[in-house]
Design an enzyme around this catalytic site. Structure first.
Site, PDB file in Angstrom:
ATOM      1  N   ASP A 102      35.471  44.138  11.948  1.00  0.00           N
ATOM      2  CA  ASP A 102      35.297  42.686  11.847  1.00  0.00           C
ATOM      3  C   ASP A 102      36.561  42.075  11.243  1.00  0.00           C
ATOM      4  O   ASP A 102      37.414  42.767  10.683  1.00  0.00           O
ATOM      5  CB  ASP A 102      34.048  42.367  10.996  1.00  0.00           C
ATOM      6  N   GLU A 156      28.429  31.789   7.341  1.00  0.00           N
ATOM      7  CA  GLU A 156      28.894  32.926   6.532  1.00  0.00           C
ATOM      8  C   GLU A 156      28.828  32.604   5.027  1.00  0.00           C
ATOM      9  O   GLU A 156      27.960  31.857   4.576  1.00  0.00           O
ATOM     10  CB  GLU A 156      30.292  33.361   6.979  1.00  0.00           C
TER      11      GLU A 156
HETATM   12  C1  BGC Z   1      32.118  37.472  11.401  1.00  0.00           C
HETATM   13  C2  BGC Z   1      31.638  38.057  12.696  1.00  0.00           C
HETATM   14  C3  BGC Z   1      32.294  37.372  13.853  1.00  0.00           C
HETATM   15  C4  BGC Z   1      33.789  37.415  13.706  1.00  0.00           C
HETATM   16  C5  BGC Z   1      34.534  36.733  14.816  1.00  0.00           C
HETATM   17  C6  BGC Z   1      33.606  37.398  11.337  1.00  0.00           C
HETATM   18  O1  BGC Z   1      34.000  36.710  10.201  1.00  0.00           O
HETATM   19  O2  BGC Z   1      31.641  38.259  10.331  1.00  0.00           O
HETATM   20  O3  BGC Z   1      30.250  37.957  12.776  1.00  0.00           O
HETATM   21  O4  BGC Z   1      31.900  37.988  15.047  1.00  0.00           O
HETATM   22  O5  BGC Z   1      34.151  36.801  12.486  1.00  0.00           O
HETATM   23  O6  BGC Z   1      34.382  35.378  14.795  1.00  0.00           O
HETATM   24  C1  BGC Z   2      36.998  32.203  11.806  1.00  0.00           C
HETATM   25  C2  BGC Z   2      35.687  32.882  11.954  1.00  0.00           C
HETATM   26  C3  BGC Z   2      35.672  34.019  11.061  1.00  0.00           C
HETATM   27  C4  BGC Z   2      36.013  33.599   9.651  1.00  0.00           C
HETATM   28  C5  BGC Z   2      36.068  34.759   8.722  1.00  0.00           C
HETATM   29  C6  BGC Z   2      37.247  31.817  10.384  1.00  0.00           C
HETATM   30  O1  BGC Z   2      38.466  31.184  10.234  1.00  0.00           O
HETATM   31  O2  BGC Z   2      37.033  31.075  12.597  1.00  0.00           O
HETATM   32  O3  BGC Z   2      35.445  33.301  13.256  1.00  0.00           O
HETATM   33  O4  BGC Z   2      34.429  34.594  11.125  1.00  0.00           O
HETATM   34  O5  BGC Z   2      37.213  32.922   9.583  1.00  0.00           O
HETATM   35  O6  BGC Z   2      36.468  34.427   7.448  1.00  0.00           O
END
Ligand code: BGC
Ligand code: BGC
Length: 606
Positions: free
Chosen positions: A327, A523
């Site tokens: 990830d 998140e």
């Molecule tokens: C998230 C994932 C996601 C990835 C791509 C990460 O921060 O934990 O669930 O698929 O970003 O966007």
């Molecule tokens: C991205 C997400 C990712 C996240 C993780 C963002 O900037 O757009 O896809 O999951 O950062 O911290």
């Protein structure tokens, strides 16, 4: 003499220009794939075995692998966010195997047509490479292709969990796959198979349920919905996040401003297996093509380099034959420097590294690791094989790029009807103490108020166009809950809407509906020590209470909220989760067109 010097300079200049032109042409013109048989010395064009769709996936993989240079192999193991691609030419220069759009990483034209053009443009660079290996393009279509303006936005998974309807979940994910395919996107970072145990976590809504059995029961349908049948594949699914993030300890996150997201999991192995591994086992049996590693650590050790869980358990014991993708920056969170991290991750079983940014450094690190023997031939080939297998199995080498006419499915009536059905089935009655539900369509006066009554962005939640979601009613084709209500009641009913509940009536109305709830988040930004309704929302509810005989509170939220002390004098409460663009689904059930059938996906104390 002077003339001679000038002539020499001229000739040198000409030569330089000629070389520059050759160099440009070499890098920019489409090259045919030319292969020569070493024994017969016969060269063929575009007829290599791996390009032959009638051969088996394994034959094609082995044929292609045997032709690849070390640099070409390394390129297949990198997954880069599009916004960090410094130059699209780098796709060819670094033989990149995969790109993604993280939350909010969108093309300038955010419509489906803009997406289709973007993926076609990226794919065009792979045609300039020797082997023409297509890119995998990945997105988080976790409640429909919701990064795209005009797409159908389904309820977030928590709402699907409330439906507990595997056939519906399959249709939701199949519709999502069809909208993805129309835009040339063949990889979805979904479904989430997390089993959230703590309502304070900002990712509860991405999961089906806090009950491992409920999650498990919907796992195969979501994967089959996305991937289709092996004979006619749709898109590649990702079982995420492996493993146990739903059990992280509050306060253990080492990410700034996060509390529990990406934190440490302290469970015993026995509980980790019985409560969290179960759906992954089912996902592997259902043929899931990729698994994403959680950003968490288990008993202090980061999962992105957890050999036991990635290689021994997932690939060994469970027999997972797809590829493991790390990830967002997960690999770089392992203690140590980037080089050591990369080596540790690959050797522990990560096959593709989501390194949003520095692919040049990744390529150099991998090359060094391989040449100095830190990564073995067999580990490297195993990782590449897994990625190539997924690409062949998906038909990426053989598919025609989608055409403008294919865009019709994006946000189609058929898909919106599935989303509306999902909204209907996701509604859960938390309380109905005076038996007022369903409401009559012929009610004389209906008051409606609340921050979420007429706000599609809020009802969609996080991961909608922007990573953290949006505010307001600007998604094409969407219906807010308020407009759904207005379309449903009889022509005799007077609907009075006051967002803030400031009604000026002489008499009490028959029924008042307060539609309130959480503002969008995603998140760790949604980690919340005490998820509850805001004082503004409570004030609105109080005003609707005063102005109406019967009160219905509809809660838009990604998790169970603490309403224990306030809910006493609200006679009816409905949890609507994060229903998405088809707000009419709420009125369909509220006014008796369909029964309430949703069942709580997470515990909710009243
Ligand atoms: C998230 C994932 C996601 C990835 C791509 C990460 O921060 O934990 O669930 O698929 O970003 O966007
Ligand atoms: C991205 C997400 C990712 C996240 C993780 C963002 O900037 O757009 O896809 O999951 O950062 O911290």
């Amino acid at each position: 003499m002077r003339i001679n010097i000038n002539r020499n300079i001229f000739i040198v200049l000409l030569l330089v220009l000629l070389v520059a032109w050759f160099w440009w042409a070499y890098n920019n013109l489409d090259k045919p794939a030319i292969f020569c048989d070493e024994q017969t010395e016969i060269c063929d064009q575009n007829t290599a075995l791996y390009l032959d769709a009638s051969r088996s996936v394994d034959e094609r993989v082995e044929d292609l692998l045997a032709r690849m240079t070390l640099e070409e192999k390394i390129g297949q193991l990198a997954l880069i966010d599009r916004s960090n691609l410094s130059n699209s030419e780098d796709i060819a220069r670094y033989n990149l195997g995969a790109l993604l759009s993280g939350g909010g990483s969108l093309p300038e034209d955010r419509t489906a047509a803009g997406w289709q053009a973007m993926t076609a443009e990226y794919q065009s660079y792979t045609k300039k490479t020797r082997l023409k290996i297509p890119l995998l393009y990945g997105v988080d279509a976790i409640h429909g292709h919701a990064n795209v303006l005009g797409a159908t936005v389904f309820p977030h998974q928590i709402g699907l969990g409330a439906t507990n309807d595997p056939d519906l979940v399959r249709r939701v994910y199949e519709a999502t796959a069809r909208e993805l395919m129309a835009t040339g996107v063949y990889w979805n970072f979904a479904p989430s198979l997390d089993v959230p145990k703590d309502q304070r976590w900002g990712r509860v809504y991405e999961a089906f349920s806090g009950d491992a059995r409920r999650v498990d029961g919907l796992t195969a349908s979501s994967i089959i919905g996305l991937q289709g049948e092996p004979s006619s594949p749709l898109v590649l699914a990702t079982a995420k996040h492996y493993l146990g993030g739903g059990a992280a300890i509050w306060g253990s996150s080492d990410t700034e401003d996060y509390k529990i997201d990406q934190g440490d999991i302290e469970l015993s192995e026995q509980l980790l297996r019985s409560e969290h591994l179960l759906p992954f086992q089912t996902a592997v049996e259902a043929g899931v093509g990729s698994v994403m590693v959680a950003l968490n650590s288990w008993q202090g050790k980061k999962l992105s380099s957890h050999t036991y869980l990635l290689t021994d358990v997932l690939k060994g014991e469970l027999g997972f034959t797809g590829f493991v993708v790390s990830d967002w920056y997960g690999v770089y969170e392992i203690p140590g420097n980037d080089y050591l991290n990369t080596v540790a991750a690959i050797n522990s079983g990560v096959d593709m590294v989501m390194l949003p940014k520095d692919y040049k450094k990744f390529a150099a690190d991998m090359l060094h690791a391989k040449q100095s023997g830190k990564i073995s031939d067999s580990r490297l080939d195993d990782a590449v094989r897994r990625v190539l297998r997924a690409k062949f199995a998906l038909g990426l080498f053989d598919r025609e790029a989608p055409a403008p006419a294919d865009l019709e499915v994006v946000g189609s009536d058929e898909h919106r009807a599935i989303a509306r059905e999902a909204v209907r089935k996701s509604l859960v009655v938390l309380k109905d103490s005076r038996d007022i539900l369903p409401l009559s369509k012929d009610v004389q006066t209906l008051l409606v108020a609340g921050s979420a009554a007429d706000n599609v962005g809020q009802q969609c939640g996080g991961w909608t166009v922007e990573w953290q979601g949006i505010d307001g009613n600007w998604l094409p084709g969407a219906t807010s809950i308020l407009s759904g209500l207005k379309q449903t009641v009889s022509s005799k009913t007077e609907v009075i809407y006051e967002r803030d509940g400031n009604f000026t009536l002489s008499d009490k109305a028959d029924v008042g509906i307060a539609i309130i709830g959480e503002k969008p988040y995603a998140e760790g930004a949604g980690d919340n020590a005490d998820p509850r309704l805001s004082t503004e929302d409570l004030a609105v509810i109080a005003k609707v209470r005063q102005s109406s005989d019967k009160l219905v509170v509809i809660i838009i939220s990604g998790r169970a909220l603490n309403i224990k002390t306030q809910a006493r004098n609200w006679e009816a409460i409905v949890a609507a989760w994060l229903p998405g663009t088809e707000g009419q689904g709420v009125a369909d059930v509220l006014f008796g067109g369909y029964p309430f059938t949703g069942a709580l996906p997470v515990p909710w104390e009243l």
